[in-house]
Design a protein around this motif. Structure first.
Motif, PDB file in Angstrom:
ATOM      1  N   THR A   1      -2.088   0.565  -4.976  1.00 47.07           N
ATOM      2  CA  THR A   1      -2.646   1.724  -5.681  1.00 47.07           C
ATOM      3  C   THR A   1      -2.805   1.435  -7.167  1.00 47.07           C
ATOM      4  O   THR A   1      -2.072   0.626  -7.738  1.00 47.07           O
ATOM      5  CB  THR A   1      -1.744   2.951  -5.495  1.00 47.07           C
ATOM      6  N   ARG A   2      -3.743   2.106  -7.758  1.00 50.93           N
ATOM      7  CA  ARG A   2      -4.007   1.956  -9.194  1.00 50.93           C
ATOM      8  C   ARG A   2      -2.863   2.599  -9.988  1.00 50.93           C
ATOM      9  O   ARG A   2      -2.536   3.766  -9.770  1.00 50.93           O
ATOM     10  CB  ARG A   2      -5.330   2.637  -9.540  1.00 50.93           C
TER      11      ARG A   2
ATOM     12  N   TRP B   1      -2.673  -4.947  -9.311  1.00 42.84           N
ATOM     13  CA  TRP B   1      -3.660  -4.078  -8.656  1.00 42.84           C
ATOM     14  C   TRP B   1      -5.068  -4.653  -8.802  1.00 42.84           C
ATOM     15  O   TRP B   1      -5.852  -4.695  -7.843  1.00 42.84           O
ATOM     16  CB  TRP B   1      -3.586  -2.670  -9.269  1.00 42.84           C
TER      17      TRP B   1
ATOM     18  N   SER C   1       0.819  -1.216   0.000  1.00 46.07           N
ATOM     19  CA  SER C   1       0.000   0.000   0.000  1.00 46.07           C
ATOM     20  C   SER C   1       0.851   1.264   0.000  1.00 46.07           C
ATOM     21  O   SER C   1       0.348   2.358  -0.287  1.00 46.07           O
ATOM     22  CB  SER C   1      -0.934   0.000   1.211  1.00 46.07           C
TER      23      SER C   1
ATOM     24  N   THR D   1       3.642   4.299  -4.234  1.00 45.59           N
ATOM     25  CA  THR D   1       3.008   5.548  -4.661  1.00 45.59           C
ATOM     26  C   THR D   1       3.010   5.677  -6.176  1.00 45.59           C
ATOM     27  O   THR D   1       3.605   4.867  -6.894  1.00 45.59           O
ATOM     28  CB  THR D   1       3.751   6.737  -4.051  1.00 45.59           C
ATOM     29  N   MET D   2       2.373   6.735  -6.666  1.00 45.95           N
ATOM     30  CA  MET D   2       2.386   7.025  -8.095  1.00 45.95           C
ATOM     31  C   MET D   2       3.819   7.224  -8.587  1.00 45.95           C
ATOM     32  O   MET D   2       4.167   6.834  -9.707  1.00 45.95           O
ATOM     33  CB  MET D   2       1.554   8.282  -8.376  1.00 45.95           C
TER      34      MET D   2
END
Length: 714
Positions: free
Chosen positions: A178-179, A165, A130, A133-134
């Motif tokens: 994250t997407r 994901w 989780s 990050t981007m």
């Protein structure tokens, strides 16, 4: 936290597994699969329960390769990947090639990429999924794009990462991955630039003609000329081995050992030798025990007492068996005797030779040949008119085989249209049927592991078959030298190892590129081309595409384009042209520039070949070019054919043209025939001289009627 109610309402959500939960849920295991299932808490997971293709290796997931900090979460997502199905809404966004669930090979490749990503995250100090990050996603995508891989591979990797994901969303307790940003922003900006090579051309190189010729010749020789001796020797060796295994130590046995070995030792003669992994060259204990009718222990004790291991290494000799040698090579026996120690190696090479014959002369994919079983090619019954139908091979194919839900079927399915088998293939199958029990896989690992004698499951794997082919080539080259046939050696291939997929590629290349030539007796041309042109196996290897025929069309189109280009260049250099189709041939040759560089896909090749009357096919054996027009062809082409039957080329056909080069080649061939005729008895010599006269007449007719390209177009 996902509630029990939401799990029940959403069939795509999977509950959390327990430590003793099976890695593969029962719903995904076929009834006939007997591979053991791993437990969720194991660090090594077997994908065997998903593997039903006998030619596939058993793949495993080693979770110890995942960083310890991320292992628990990655384990959870991997379990969902193995047992879950992606949502149809997610799949529709990615096109028809994506499936809710894929086969074990794609699954394995996806897992490899997930593991690489997890190790990269760990190096970035990320200890929970989780926390990705981007910026992490973008940095890793940039790493892939700059790695030197192609755009297509990078696209596949990023989609696998997106699946990480997507599958996480299917867990009752998601890890919170994250997407990835390319899911919202579009994927193009995250991929390396196009290289300009998006043609889809099959880049697998065919085997060099100088390689496939002797390789196929020796393979057929092993199957048809030597197999009887090899299999008889194998039966005798197994009988002798069983005799030794059951023999008991007796005084008579020890006396027989002494009476056999002592004369050899005292006379300085070679001693029957074998090669041991531990001791190198040593005395062949089993062979001596079988010859003497003694036990292995008696031979071993006697040899140890006299120090025969060292003596045998100094004077190694053969281990002849009482098996008749019937095989011939160039009219001579191929062996003086069948050797006890050499026989397992010969059996191994025989199986490899049979594989080469089957793969090359049917065009099967390796996994299709690996699934063949004893009885797959029964002898046909005669037709009512007394003619014999062709042998047909019935077995499974695997590419693009899916069930009604779109899931990959590891076990494949029986091919709707069987393969057509010419006699060398039938002979190879009959040899393999003698090597395995009835109903067993023809390339059963358990029965082909002659040397190691390991009880493996399934068929020989591609890597094993690849190594065996390289070993066979080394053996062939040794045999060629030993028999005084240096011109029959297999030279190194310019493109490296002789991979299995290159055999299928080579078949298409040779059929298209060498229409009248001889490659290992040219047996595939007279039979396979006919079957292929008739589309006997339409849609080969695929229910949606033309498969092998599409590949053949590409090679045929490229060969025809090369013929047209040569004709164009010859005409520009001043060569004259004759024949009823001269004008059409010049027009066809002039149109080549608009096709150059585009004939690399089945669709483009089919369009090129459909130009009836303008496609040019070189036939060097007939010393002409065929400007193939179906309605005027005398070679009896099939309805809808886009290429001539070049083995039925007829004099006087309205599609023929000749150049000055063809005329000169015909004269030179006539001279060679006359030279041979002078060495033949009169009846044979007269026939050769008559044939030579026909070729000179062709050349003289050309000289009398030839025109320049401009005159032909006028």
């Amino acid at each position: 936290m996902t509630t029990a109610l939401s799990i029940e309402a959403d069939p795509y959500i999977l509950p959390l597994p327990e430590p003793d939960s099976p890695v593969v849920m029962d719903r995904w295991i076929s009834a006939g699969n007997t591979y053991s299932n791993s437990l969720y808490s194991d660090d090594i997971w077997s994908l065997g329960p998903l593997t039903d293709n006998p030619g596939d290796s058993l793949h495993k997931i080693n979770l110890r390769k995942c960083p310890a900090a991320l292992r628990s979460e990655v384990r959870r997502v991997l379990w969902v990947l193995i047992n879950g199905e992606l949502r149809p809404t997610y799949i529709r966004e990615r096109g028809f090639q994506n499936r809710t669930r894929d086969g074990v090979i794609s699954m394995r490749d996806c897992i490899i990429q997930w593991m690489k990503f997890a190790r990269w995250l760990d190096r970035q100090g990320v200890s929970r999924l989780s926390d990705c990050t981007m910026e992490h996603w973008k940095a890793y995508a940039a790493k892939i794009a700059s790695s030197g891989c192609g755009r297509g591979h990078a696209l596949t990797v990023l989609r696998w990462l997106s699946d990480m994901w997507a599958f996480d969303q299917l867990s009752a307790s998601p890890c919170g991955i994250t997407r990835p940003p390319w899911e919202d922003e579009g994927i193009d900006d995250y991929l390396p630039a196009e290289t300009g090579d998006g043609s889809g051309e099959n880049k697998t190189e065919p085997l060099d003609p100088a390689v496939i010729g002797p390789l196929l010749t020796w393979s057929i020789r092993l199957v048809e000329d030597f197999s009887g001796d090899i299999l008889a020797a194998w039966d005798e060796r197994r009988r002798m081995h069983a005799q030794v295994k059951s023999a008991k130590a007796t005084r008579e046995g020890l006396a027989a050992v002494k009476s056999y070995l002592l004369p050899l030792i005292n006379s300085g003669a070679p001693l029957p030798a074998t090669v041991s992994r531990l001791h190198g060259v040593t005395l062949g204990h089993h062979y001596v025990a079988a010859i003497a009718g003694a036990s292995w222990t008696q031979v071993h004790s006697f040899a140890t007492r006299l120090g025969l291991r060292r003596l045998t290494a100094q004077r190694p000799g053969p281990s002849p068996m009482q098996v008749p040698v019937t095989g011939r090579i160039e009219g001579r026996p191929w062996r003086e005797f069948m050797d006890y120690e050499e026989t397992p190696i010969l059996v191994r090479h025989l199986g490899t030779a049979a594989a080469i014959v089957i793969l090359y002369l049917t065009g099967m994919r390796p996994q299709e040949a690996q699934s063949l079983r004893s009885g797959c090619c029964p002898d046909p019954k005669p037709n009512p008119d007394g003619t014999m139908p062709r042998h047909l091979i019935r077995s499974h194919h695997y590419k693009n085989v899916r069930d009604s839900d779109g899931h990959h079927v590891s076990a494949g399915e029986e091919r709707t249209v069987p393969w057509v088998a010419i006699m060398p293939v039938v002979n190879a199958i009959r040899v393999l049927e003698q090597m395995v029990p009835e109903g067993e896989l023809l390339f059963s690992s358990a029965h082909h592991d002659i040397v190691g004698q390991r009880k493996q499951r399934g068929a020989l794997k591609r890597s094993s078959l690849g190594r065996r082919i390289e070993d066979l080539v080394s053996w062939i080259n040794q045999e060629a030298i030993a028999h005084g046939l240096p011109d029959q050696q297999v030279p190194p291939d310019p493109h490296g190892n002789l991979g299995l997929s290159r055999l299928r590629r080579t078949l298409a290349w040779h059929i298209a590129r060498r229409p009248g030539g001889l490659v290992a007796l040219a047996i595939q041309y007279g039979h396979m081309r006919t079957a292929l042109d008739a589309r006997t196996s339409t849609g080969y290897g695929s229910r949606e595409r033309r498969g092998f025929h599409g590949e053949l069309d590409v090679e045929t189109a490229l060969a025809a384009a090369a013929t047209a280009a040569r004709l164009r260049d010859a005409a520009a250099a001043g060569e004259k042209i004759s024949g009823p189709a001269a004008r059409r041939a010049i027009v066809g040759a002039a149109s080549i520039p608009s096709f150059e560089g585009a004939l690399t896909t089945p669709k483009a090749a089919a369009k090129f070949l459909a130009r009836d009357g303008l496609v040019l096919f070189d036939n060097p054996d007939a010393f002409l070019i065929c400007a193939f027009k179906r309605d005027t062809a005398l070679c009896d082409p099939d309805p809808g054919a886009t290429a001539p039957n070049q083995f039925a080329c007829q004099l006087g056909c309205g599609n023929a043209i000749r150049t000055d080069g063809h005329a000169q080649a015909a004269r030179e061939h006539a001279d060679r025939l006359d030279a041979r005729a002078a060495l033949m008895p009169q009846p044979l010599g007269d026939r050769l001289r008559l044939t030579a006269g026909r070729f000179r007449t062709l050349a003289e007719t050309h000289d009398a009627t030839a025109q320049t390209a401009e005159e032909a177009l006028a």
